[in-house]
Design a protein around this motif. Sequence first.
Motif, PDB file in Angstrom:
ATOM      1  N   THR A 943       0.810  -1.218   0.000  1.00 36.41           N
ATOM      2  CA  THR A 943       0.000   0.000   0.000  1.00 36.41           C
ATOM      3  C   THR A 943       0.844   1.269   0.000  1.00 36.41           C
ATOM      4  OG1 THR A 943      -0.155  -0.162   2.421  1.00 36.41           O
ATOM      5  CG2 THR A 943      -1.964  -1.104   1.126  1.00 36.41           C
ATOM      6  N   THR A 944       2.077   1.168   0.493  1.00 45.13           N
ATOM      7  CA  THR A 944       2.870   2.393   0.626  1.00 45.13           C
ATOM      8  C   THR A 944       3.926   2.544  -0.458  1.00 45.13           C
ATOM      9  OG1 THR A 944       4.408   1.254   2.142  1.00 45.13           O
ATOM     10  CG2 THR A 944       2.530   2.421   3.107  1.00 45.13           C
ATOM     11  N   ASN A 945       4.396   1.464  -1.030  1.00 44.68           N
ATOM     12  CA  ASN A 945       5.468   1.575  -2.038  1.00 44.68           C
ATOM     13  C   ASN A 945       4.858   2.004  -3.393  1.00 44.68           C
ATOM     14  OD1 ASN A 945       7.348   0.723  -4.225  1.00 44.68           O
ATOM     15  ND2 ASN A 945       8.576   0.097  -2.472  1.00 44.68           N
ATOM     16  N   PRO A 946       5.335   3.122  -3.895  1.00 38.21           N
ATOM     17  CA  PRO A 946       4.734   3.609  -5.155  1.00 38.21           C
ATOM     18  C   PRO A 946       5.445   3.117  -6.400  1.00 38.21           C
ATOM     19  CG  PRO A 946       6.131   5.316  -4.225  1.00 38.21           C
ATOM     20  CD  PRO A 946       6.259   4.141  -3.287  1.00 38.21           C
ATOM     21  N   TYR A 947       6.489   2.299  -6.302  1.00 42.51           N
ATOM     22  CA  TYR A 947       7.340   2.058  -7.464  1.00 42.51           C
ATOM     23  C   TYR A 947       7.201   0.655  -8.055  1.00 42.51           C
ATOM     24  CZ  TYR A 947       9.508   6.200  -5.426  1.00 42.51           C
ATOM     25  OH  TYR A 947       9.722   7.434  -4.903  1.00 42.51           O
ATOM     26  N   TYR A 948       6.609  -0.258  -7.346  1.00 46.48           N
ATOM     27  CA  TYR A 948       6.573  -1.608  -7.875  1.00 46.48           C
ATOM     28  C   TYR A 948       5.478  -1.716  -8.946  1.00 46.48           C
ATOM     29  CZ  TYR A 948       2.461  -2.523  -4.978  1.00 46.48           C
ATOM     30  OH  TYR A 948       1.219  -2.465  -4.413  1.00 46.48           O
ATOM     31  N   ASP A 949       5.524  -2.781  -9.707  1.00 45.36           N
ATOM     32  CA  ASP A 949       4.545  -3.062 -10.765  1.00 45.36           C
ATOM     33  C   ASP A 949       3.446  -3.916 -10.166  1.00 45.36           C
ATOM     34  OD1 ASP A 949       3.079  -3.832 -12.949  1.00 45.36           O
ATOM     35  OD2 ASP A 949       4.807  -4.215 -14.222  1.00 45.36           O
ATOM     36  N   SER A 950       2.221  -3.323 -10.038  1.00 39.65           N
ATOM     37  CA  SER A 950       1.110  -4.008  -9.380  1.00 39.65           C
ATOM     38  C   SER A 950       0.774  -5.311 -10.074  1.00 39.65           C
ATOM     39  CB  SER A 950      -0.129  -3.107  -9.364  1.00 39.65           C
ATOM     40  OG  SER A 950       0.130  -1.939  -8.626  1.00 39.65           O
ATOM     41  N   ARG A 951       0.827  -5.320 -11.382  1.00 33.89           N
ATOM     42  CA  ARG A 951       0.452  -6.517 -12.140  1.00 33.89           C
ATOM     43  C   ARG A 951       1.443  -7.650 -11.855  1.00 33.89           C
ATOM     44  NH1 ARG A 951      -0.647  -4.057 -16.063  1.00 33.89           N
ATOM     45  NH2 ARG A 951      -2.919  -4.147 -16.143  1.00 33.89           N
ATOM     46  N   VAL A 952       2.749  -7.300 -11.818  1.00 40.53           N
ATOM     47  CA  VAL A 952       3.766  -8.325 -11.580  1.00 40.53           C
ATOM     48  C   VAL A 952       3.687  -8.849 -10.144  1.00 40.53           C
ATOM     49  CG1 VAL A 952       6.248  -8.764 -11.462  1.00 40.53           C
ATOM     50  CG2 VAL A 952       5.274  -7.399 -13.350  1.00 40.53           C
ATOM     51  N   VAL A 953       3.621  -7.918  -9.207  1.00 41.22           N
ATOM     52  CA  VAL A 953       3.585  -8.324  -7.790  1.00 41.22           C
ATOM     53  C   VAL A 953       2.261  -9.021  -7.468  1.00 41.22           C
ATOM     54  CG1 VAL A 953       3.696  -7.474  -5.430  1.00 41.22           C
ATOM     55  CG2 VAL A 953       5.182  -6.499  -7.174  1.00 41.22           C
ATOM     56  N   GLY A 954       1.138  -8.477  -8.028  1.00 41.61           N
ATOM     57  CA  GLY A 954      -0.154  -9.115  -7.783  1.00 41.61           C
ATOM     58  C   GLY A 954      -0.166 -10.542  -8.283  1.00 41.61           C
ATOM     59  N   LYS A 955       0.384 -10.750  -9.492  1.00 44.15           N
ATOM     60  CA  LYS A 955       0.454 -12.101 -10.024  1.00 44.15           C
ATOM     61  C   LYS A 955       1.265 -13.009  -9.087  1.00 44.15           C
ATOM     62  CE  LYS A 955      -0.136 -15.115 -13.347  1.00 44.15           C
ATOM     63  NZ  LYS A 955      -1.480 -15.666 -13.653  1.00 44.15           N
ATOM     64  N   TYR A 956       2.364 -12.433  -8.543  1.00 40.79           N
ATOM     65  CA  TYR A 956       3.224 -13.194  -7.630  1.00 40.79           C
ATOM     66  C   TYR A 956       2.468 -13.580  -6.348  1.00 40.79           C
ATOM     67  CZ  TYR A 956       7.571 -14.421  -5.212  1.00 40.79           C
ATOM     68  OH  TYR A 956       8.569 -15.093  -4.533  1.00 40.79           O
ATOM     69  N   CYS A 957       1.420 -12.688  -5.952  1.00 37.97           N
ATOM     70  CA  CYS A 957       0.699 -12.910  -4.690  1.00 37.97           C
ATOM     71  C   CYS A 957      -0.520 -13.821  -4.832  1.00 37.97           C
ATOM     72  CB  CYS A 957       0.218 -11.574  -4.103  1.00 37.97           C
ATOM     73  SG  CYS A 957       1.544 -10.469  -3.609  1.00 37.97           S
ATOM     74  N   GLU A 958      -1.005 -14.044  -6.084  1.00 42.47           N
ATOM     75  CA  GLU A 958      -2.277 -14.751  -6.250  1.00 42.47           C
ATOM     76  C   GLU A 958      -2.255 -16.125  -5.600  1.00 42.47           C
ATOM     77  OE1 GLU A 958      -3.621 -14.989 -10.232  1.00 42.47           O
ATOM     78  OE2 GLU A 958      -3.989 -12.851 -10.457  1.00 42.47           O
ATOM     79  N   LYS A 959      -1.169 -16.864  -5.756  1.00 46.14           N
ATOM     80  CA  LYS A 959      -1.117 -18.216  -5.206  1.00 46.14           C
ATOM     81  C   LYS A 959      -0.732 -18.203  -3.733  1.00 46.14           C
ATOM     82  CE  LYS A 959       0.045 -20.405  -9.593  1.00 46.14           C
ATOM     83  NZ  LYS A 959       1.017 -21.219 -10.326  1.00 46.14           N
ATOM     84  N   THR A 963      -6.080 -11.941  -1.175  1.00 48.39           N
ATOM     85  CA  THR A 963      -6.412 -10.589  -0.701  1.00 48.39           C
ATOM     86  C   THR A 963      -5.264  -9.637  -0.950  1.00 48.39           C
ATOM     87  OG1 THR A 963      -5.638 -11.207   1.499  1.00 48.39           O
ATOM     88  CG2 THR A 963      -7.990 -11.476   1.036  1.00 48.39           C
ATOM     89  N   LEU A 964      -3.994 -10.142  -0.823  1.00 49.91           N
ATOM     90  CA  LEU A 964      -2.851  -9.287  -1.151  1.00 49.91           C
ATOM     91  C   LEU A 964      -2.830  -8.982  -2.654  1.00 49.91           C
ATOM     92  CD1 LEU A 964      -0.023 -10.908   1.012  1.00 49.91           C
ATOM     93  CD2 LEU A 964      -1.289  -8.805   1.460  1.00 49.91           C
ATOM     94  N   ALA A 965      -3.249  -9.965  -3.439  1.00 48.16           N
ATOM     95  CA  ALA A 965      -3.303  -9.712  -4.893  1.00 48.16           C
ATOM     96  C   ALA A 965      -4.329  -8.628  -5.204  1.00 48.16           C
ATOM     97  CB  ALA A 965      -3.641 -10.993  -5.630  1.00 48.16           C
ATOM     98  N   VAL A 966      -5.556  -8.652  -4.473  1.00 48.38           N
ATOM     99  CA  VAL A 966      -6.563  -7.619  -4.702  1.00 48.38           C
ATOM    100  C   VAL A 966      -6.003  -6.259  -4.327  1.00 48.38           C
ATOM    101  CG1 VAL A 966      -8.808  -6.771  -3.964  1.00 48.38           C
ATOM    102  CG2 VAL A 966      -8.510  -9.193  -4.466  1.00 48.38           C
ATOM    103  N   VAL A 967      -5.254  -6.208  -3.211  1.00 46.97           N
ATOM    104  CA  VAL A 967      -4.663  -4.929  -2.789  1.00 46.97           C
ATOM    105  C   VAL A 967      -3.701  -4.419  -3.866  1.00 46.97           C
ATOM    106  CG1 VAL A 967      -3.182  -3.841  -1.064  1.00 46.97           C
ATOM    107  CG2 VAL A 967      -4.933  -5.471  -0.346  1.00 46.97           C
ATOM    108  N   ALA A 968      -2.874  -5.327  -4.374  1.00 49.12           N
ATOM    109  CA  ALA A 968      -1.907  -4.891  -5.397  1.00 49.12           C
ATOM    110  C   ALA A 968      -2.624  -4.468  -6.679  1.00 49.12           C
ATOM    111  CB  ALA A 968      -0.933  -6.029  -5.683  1.00 49.12           C
ATOM    112  N   TYR A 969      -3.670  -5.246  -7.085  1.00 49.08           N
ATOM    113  CA  TYR A 969      -4.374  -4.895  -8.321  1.00 49.08           C
ATOM    114  C   TYR A 969      -5.159  -3.598  -8.158  1.00 49.08           C
ATOM    115  CZ  TYR A 969      -3.265  -9.534 -10.181  1.00 49.08           C
ATOM    116  OH  TYR A 969      -2.612 -10.643 -10.657  1.00 49.08           O
ATOM    117  N   ARG A 970      -5.830  -3.371  -6.964  1.00 45.02           N
ATOM    118  CA  ARG A 970      -6.578  -2.136  -6.745  1.00 45.02           C
ATOM    119  C   ARG A 970      -5.633  -0.939  -6.846  1.00 45.02           C
ATOM    120  NH1 ARG A 970     -11.265  -0.761  -3.828  1.00 45.02           N
ATOM    121  NH2 ARG A 970     -11.433  -2.888  -3.070  1.00 45.02           N
ATOM    122  N   ARG A 971      -4.431  -1.122  -6.259  1.00 42.24           N
ATOM    123  CA  ARG A 971      -3.478  -0.013  -6.268  1.00 42.24           C
ATOM    124  C   ARG A 971      -3.052   0.328  -7.708  1.00 42.24           C
ATOM    125  NH1 ARG A 971       2.084  -0.139  -8.079  1.00 42.24           N
ATOM    126  NH2 ARG A 971       3.224   1.579  -7.075  1.00 42.24           N
ATOM    127  N   GLY A 972      -2.941  -0.674  -8.548  1.00 41.54           N
ATOM    128  CA  GLY A 972      -2.523  -0.420  -9.944  1.00 41.54           C
ATOM    129  C   GLY A 972      -3.667  -0.373 -10.939  1.00 41.54           C
TER     130      GLY A 972
END
Length: 1742
Positions: A943-959, A963-972
């Motif tokens: 939620t605080t880091n503005p530089y990462y790629d939400s799609r890449v990190v979200g994909k990494y979190c899905e498995k 809920t972390l993937a939703v947070v990453a996707y909502r942010r991006g």
Amino acid sequence: MAAANAPITMKEALTLPSIGINPQFINFTHVTMESDKYICVRETAPQNSVVIVDMNMPNQPLRRPITADSALMNPNSRILALKAQLQGTTQDHLQIFNIEMKAKVKSYQMPEQVVFWKWITPKLLGLVTQTSVYHWSIEGESEPVKMFERTANLANNQIINYRCDPTEKWLVLIGIAPGSPERPQLVKGNMQLYSVDQQRSQALEAHAASFAQFKVPGNDNPSVLISFASKTLNAGQIISKLHVIELGAQPGKPSFTKKQADLFFPPDFADDFPVAMQISHKYNLIYVITKLGLLFVYDLETATAVYRNRISPDPIFLTAEATSLGGFYAINRRGQVLLATVNEQTIVNFVSGQLNNLELAVNLAKRGNLPGAEKLVVERFHELFAQTKYKEAAELAAESPQGILRTPDTVAKFQSVPVQAGQTPPLLQYFGTLLTRGKLNAFESLELSRLVVNQNKKNLLENWLAEDKLECSEELGDLVKTVDNDLALKIYIKARATPKVVAAFAERREFDKILIYSKQVGYTPDYLFLLQTILRTDPQGAVNFALMMSQMEGGSPVDYNTITDLFLQRNLIREATAFLLDVLKPNLPEHAFLQTKVLEINLVTFPNVADAILANGMFSHYDRPRIAQLCEKAGLYVRALQHYTELPDIKRVIVNTHAIEPQVCSHFAWVLSSLCVCYFQHHKLFASYLFTMWLLQSLVEFFGTLSREWALECMKDLLLANLRGNLQIIVQVAKEYCEQLGVDSCIKLFEQFKSYEGLYFFLGSYLSSSEDPEIHFKYIEAAAKTGQIKEVERVTRESNFYDAEKTKNFLMEAKLPDARPLINVCDRFGFVPDLTHYLYTNNMLRYIEGYVQKVNPGNAPLVVGQLLDDECPEDFIKGLILSVRSLLPVEPLVDECEKRNRLRLLTQFLEHLVSEGSQDVHVHNALGKIIIDSNNNPEHFLTTNPYYDSRVVGKYCEKRDPTLAVVAYRRGQCDDELINVTNKNSLFKLQARYVVERMDGDLWAKVLSPDNEYRRQLIDQVVSTALPESKSPEQVSAAVKAFMTADLPHELIELLEKIVLQNSAFSGNFNLQNLLILTAIKADPSRVMDYVNRLDNFDGPAVGEMAVEAQLYEEAFAIFKKFNLNVQAVDVLLDNIHSIDRAVEFAFRVEEDAVWSQVAKAQLREGLVSDAIESFIRADDATQFLDVIRAAEDANVYHDLVKYLLMVRQKAKEPKVDSELIYAYAKIDRLSDIEEFILMPNVANLQNVGDRLFDEALYEAAKIIFAFISNWAKLAVTLVKLQQFQGAVDAARKANSAKTWKEVCFACVDAEEFRLAQICGLNIIVQVDDLEEVSEYYQNRGCFNELISLMESGLGLERAHMGIFTELGVLYARYRPEKLMEHIKLFSTRLNIPKLIRACDEQQHWKELTYLYIQYDEFDNAATTIMNHSPEAWDHMQFKDVIVKVANVELYYKAVHFYLQEHPDLINDVLNVLALRVDHARVVDIMRKAGHLRLVKPYMVAVQSNNVSAVNEALNEIYVEEEDYDRLRESIDLHDNFDQIGLAQKIEKHELLEMRRVAAYIYKKAGRWKQSIALSKKDNLYKDAMETASQSGDRELAEELLVYFIDQGKKECFASCLFVCYDLIRADIVLELAWMHNMIDFAFPYLLQFIREYTGKVDELVKDKIEAQNEVKVKEQEEKDVVAQQNMYAQLLPLALPAPPMPGMGGGMGGGYGPPPPPPQMGGLGMPPMPPFGMPPMGSSY
């Protein structure tokens, strides 16, 4: 008088009708002819145009659409002057146009009317007004200049001419006026003569005038003469005069004596008068032309009458001078353009014979250089000579016609006159007179020049030649050559004495001029001789001359080989070379021999020149093998190689390159010295270098000429002979011709000799242009094997075409000490792991670090991956990574480590980058992955880091955690990924909230798509949770819009009811209420009425319209009522519910004008016209009056319409309303209201109303309207309909329209009101177009007498035209034939004759038809009619006048047959009239076949002067039959065109002696001397026999006749014959016959005469011999004097110098070696001595 013998020849140059000119425009006002170049015709029908006829091309007239009152063509150029009157004024607009340039020259608006104008000069227009005369120049911008006022005698005159004299100092204006009361038919002529210098006028009586210039003897300046002709009435006597007077006599100078002469007019031409006068400046003749076609010809100098004749049967109205011909053109009314010219062959004989005026004949002959006065002039010359009047004789000879006296005899005659002391020799007087008169002929020029040359006055010759006074001849040039060569050359050129001109140019050494002159005159000199002559003295000049010959058109006159041989014979090799090089430039195949020749002579003598020629490459057709051998012999081995064609020869020369060097070096030394590079001559190294370069280049170029196989063979031989020494040549050849030889062949050649150095140099030049991987690999291989590491490194770095795998393997196997080439290959082509493995295993860690740090840091991840695979220590790897730092690509590095599960290896590296402030997304992605895996508070990071790629990190979190993937996707805002993960994990509430918050249309469309299997779950969460929680109107609006877009009306209604009908923040929202109702209209109409009643805040008009469109008419009516939209409400009732009753009820309730207006329109549409009118009145609506009028007329409710229109008139002033109101009044028969209405102010279109009433037969109402608007034409027709004929005639008179008159007239005829019909008819028939219609109307109804009465009454009308007279003539022909001839004769000029001709032909009135044909100039038809219908139509005098005017020649012979059959007693009279037109032979043949030849004897006698064979034979036959030998002999003497021998044979046995004598005479004329003499001897006509023998010129005949007389004992006849045949008889024969027959006494007179004649001849010969001997002695003495003079000069000059040439002698080339003097020439004929062979003497060069 026969036309052939007339002094004036007339011919028809043109007929204007034949080129399309309408005869009605052939008159004085429409035709102009300002000169003999152009005729200008102005046409006004069928359209206005101007026709310009160029007399050089008369059959190609130029027609231009131009409207003008007058048009004049300039006398000289294509400039047109136009005049047009400005409408409504008396002013004329004048314009001048240049037709060729299509431009206006100038224009001017004349303040007063121009009544006459004319070109008085090519640059000046004369303008005549009623009061004055102006001149207007076409040059500049000048305006017309007033010259003088018209005198009183020209008042009320028609101006017919205006002229000026050549000096423009005298002007004359001519006009004509009606004659005096006692003789009005004699037109009066008036003339005003004006002097520009004196500014005075003189009024005279004259009809025609013209100016001329005449040179009075004794006055050098010409005098200005005016000639004018007048015809006046004085005391009842007509006086016709011609005057010639001088204007402005020169003081102190001889003046012209005034002359006058009578003009004789025949009785038939008593009222004729002159209309034009032309003066021939060529012959000094005055032509006076009269109106009726008479021509008077007078001599200008003496005013003597020369000729008079009628030249035209039709009136002449225009003439123009034919300047070049000395005659004039005349145009008559028929359109003939007649050309009158002087008959040069007959006029002098006519004047001397017919007029017996010898002096005038001689003057005419001298003035016009005419034949016919030769005898008179010669006699006069001899008279003057006999009277010793040599000056007068010289003048007569100089002016003699056709130069009959300018002969050698005349010169000899003047030469024979002894010269008196102190007087000018007569011969010089003669020549002086000739020089003042003009140019001398050839003989005169020669004799005069002989005199001048003898007196050494050369300057006179030069002056005369400059003034072109002498006629040049070859003899004159020979004479002048003795004193001046230059002047003689000019004379030769003018005389076209070409051989002499060429010889003169050769003497002057101007050889170029010989060619130019010969080409100009078409002469072919002896070019070979000229060239040989030039070669002896000037070789370079010979070259130039030969080159000039080679450039002549048609080729050189001397063969090039011959010219070359001439040069070579004198060993002039350089000159021959220069000539051949120039002429052989075109490089033609036919010059092959010469090309070989020029190379041969130079290879033998000047090899350097030959080398330069070959180097230039200008020849290609010479004998190459021959030249190759010569080149080899001359040491030009390179040239030899270039020319040999056999391989053994080439090999022999090419391998001996060491032998080339000395000759080539010397050649280079010569080149350098020629370039003046003195410094380089002392530097052998530089010379050697230059030689090497030249040799190399030459051999390379030579190889380019060989075939591929031969070139490779030579290259092998060179390498075998000297591999090291010839390698450079082979490499250069391979480089230059690699494409021709083949790269593979070259490579194999080098590989065959294992010459990697050659291969390296060869491929190095070819590498840049080749894309062959094998080529690039071999080059790398050769460079590596020759130690060229740097080149290997460069090629591996730059080349894109070598085989990377093969090269990599080669370099790894080669194990070069420098790894950079391998690094280049592996780095460029992706072999980094192999490179890393090779370097790591070979312990080249330094190159690994260098590659990562300096070459390609981007490949560090691959290096790290390979090092990890090779189990390299981590410290080395970490150190390697840290050494690159920020240059290292993080993503591939992370991928490499992640694949090998060594990601933690990068923690220190990533944290180090973050601490340095790196914002690289890959850095933060990798760091996030490490944090997620370590579960170190990942939500905070996400939620605080503005530089990462939400799609890449979200994909990494899905498995790991959805809920972390939703947070990453909502942010991006990764919509697709978020939807997928929430659907997959049933997180619909999170999904609904996210979709509502996103407010993205595309996202809504995706989730509401029917394909979404989770759509229902999402909608439920949106309706139940997401939207109720939302407080944002934008989110609500986006959601509603999405539902609408997804076409979910029921779900939308459910949503809106929950928002709008339930108490919420959006219950009173305007848009949502509109949306709710509209959605209900579309999805659930049953709810609409409830919504309308419950909701108040919606858009009533718009929603109502939507309801109407949805066919919810009651709901729409309720909406419109709720919002007080009454008009829309009533429209629903009318248009949709279709209830007019409810609409009327609603209108009564609301009482609005607009509502009533709508109701009225509906009622009108339904056909309730009366109700509609009432509603319109209630609505006070006048806008629909057009529809109301149309409906009321259809329903015939004019009473209601009147009320409506009265209402409308109060609101609008419309013509339609007022017009319809009048019409409505008429329909309901309220005529009084109509009268009252039209008297009131109104805007009705009364004309249209009246026409409409008339068309609908409401005539009474129409009569009121037409009478009020004064439309008398329509009123008349209306009254006709009402049978009120008198009133109709009165109205028609006021209307004065042809159509109205016709309608009233025809109605009166039908009603048999003929008196009124005639009144109308008289007003109709004055219109040409309506006359025939009236006539047909009367005739169709049988009213013939009334029609004739009408036409007869029309004859007296002021506007009576040709049609009335013609139509009456047609009526007479049909119904009153007894009046026809009288009518035709009275009004022949006013009839349309062709139409009346047709009528007479139909009615068979032959006499009248003949008369009409004659009047219309249809003489062929007239003659045919007379002959075909002779009982009625024939009249002898009339027929004679007609037959001479016919155009069809066959009618002449038809007339002969006609008279032979019906009037044989008058046939000679007719034939005499036709004598000039018929073929006399054909007439004789006709009469001979008819057996009535004697009947036309008078005619044949009259025409025998034409010497026609048939006429002569017919008359001779008649004379023989009549035994009229005198007439027969006269006929034979005067007319010799007949069968003479046949006639002689016919009458030689005639019983009459005189007839036989005529036969002998005929034999004599035919040259049959023996037959004539025999016939004469037979009839004892000895005198005739002697005369015949003398005329025969046959000596044998004469001597035979002598013998005959001796045999017959006719001694007196013997003596007579001796004198009659004196010239034929030989003296010895006479003496012999006289002695033998004892007739010496009879022959003695002949012998005395013979002896005296021959004694005189001997005396003359002796005298001539003595004179010749004296001349020889004088000439010998002159030659002795010349030799003595030469010897005197020789003694004064040094011995080494030649004596100066004497005049008339050719100069030699050296002292005493000139040619021998020419033999004596014939000097007795006045010819100067000529050198032998016609060429001047030339010195010898040998």
